[in-house]
Write an enzyme that holds these catalytic residues in place. Structure first.
Site, mmCIF file in Angstrom:
data_model
loop_
_atom_site.group_PDB
_atom_site.id
_atom_site.type_symbol
_atom_site.label_atom_id
_atom_site.label_comp_id
_atom_site.label_asym_id
_atom_site.label_seq_id
_atom_site.Cartn_x
_atom_site.Cartn_y
_atom_site.Cartn_z
ATOM 1 N N GLY A 122 0.804 -1.224 0.000
ATOM 2 C CA GLY A 122 0.000 0.000 0.000
ATOM 3 C C GLY A 122 0.829 1.261 0.000
ATOM 4 N N SER A 123 0.543 2.205 -0.898
ATOM 5 C CA SER A 123 1.401 3.365 -1.042
ATOM 6 C C SER A 123 0.871 4.278 -2.144
ATOM 7 C CB SER A 123 2.823 2.913 -1.385
ATOM 8 O OG SER A 123 2.769 1.869 -2.348
ATOM 9 N N ARG A 124 1.710 5.238 -2.587
ATOM 10 C CA ARG A 124 1.351 6.120 -3.689
ATOM 11 C C ARG A 124 2.599 6.512 -4.463
ATOM 12 N NH1 ARG A 124 -0.993 11.637 -1.271
ATOM 13 N NH2 ARG A 124 -0.407 12.656 -3.219
#
Length: 214
Positions: A182-184
């Site tokens: 999970g991240s961007r």
């Protein structure tokens, strides 16, 4: 022709082997339900670290998505950390079900790699974008365009992996790293970019066209 390869990122192997070994041990002990749960976890980890082949568009000026996920922000800002000029900022949020291998949006040479330690706020918040652990690639194209591709850790993500090094000449769609769980990814683009993407759109790394560099 693309060479055949195992479609799983190497960084996932330790997690897969550990979960698989735990599943085997629990199964040998005859604990059916825990073994079933561990098997489901192992299969999810394999799914999370999947690394499918992608075919990038061949148009000379095309700019592709660096990450799978949902575009959560498209705005004009002044970037004082990386390219230090007015830019378009495009933010892509990756949930745990997206492919997490990141790809180069436009051919160029790596001018700089900037690692910034930080916190672990939610990756889809602005506080997370500014204060979370991040790794930025500053790229320069042959025609002088400069942009930054920034991997940002999230609430769960605790490990940013970047394979690129300063001086590398990278191709459009080439893998350059991944972020675990999970991240961007934020893109800082020249104002000469003709953007073709809007907030809310789902994109695929290396394939979805975000715009064109004039």
């Amino acid at each position: 022709m693309l060479k055949a390869r195992i479609p799983v990122a190497l960084e996932g192997y330790p997690f897969i082997l550990l979960a698989g070994f735990a599943t085997l041990v629990v199964a040998i002990l005859g604990l059916f339900l825990p073994a079933l749960l561990l098997l489901a976890l192992t299969l999810f980890i394999v799914y999370f670290f999947r690394d499918p082949e992608r075919v990038a568009p061949r148009e000379e000026d095309v700019l592709v998505a660096p990450a799978d996920g949902k575009v959560i922000r498209v705005e004009r800002v002044f970037d004082e950390r990386f390219v230090k000029e007015h830019v378009y900022k495009v933010s892509i949020f990756m949930n745990i079900f997206n492919v997490h291998v990141n790809r180069i949006p436009f051919p160029g040479r790596v001018e700089q790699i900037i690692y910034m330690p930080g916190s672990f706020y939610s990756a889809d918040s602005e506080r997370g974008a500014l204060k979370n652990e991040a790794c930025a690639l500053v790229l320069a194209s042959e025609r002088g365009h400069r942009m930054a591709v920034v991997q940002v850790a999230g609430l769960v993500a605790r490990r940013i992996v970047c394979w690129a090094e300063p001086g590398d000449q990278l191709a459009r769609g080439q893998r350059f790293g991944l972020i675990r769980f999970g991240s961007r990814v934020d893109l800082y683009l020249p104002l000469s970019t003709q953007l073709e993407v809007t907030e809310g759109r789902k994109v695929k790394a290396g394939e979805t066209v975000l715009g064109y560099l004039s």
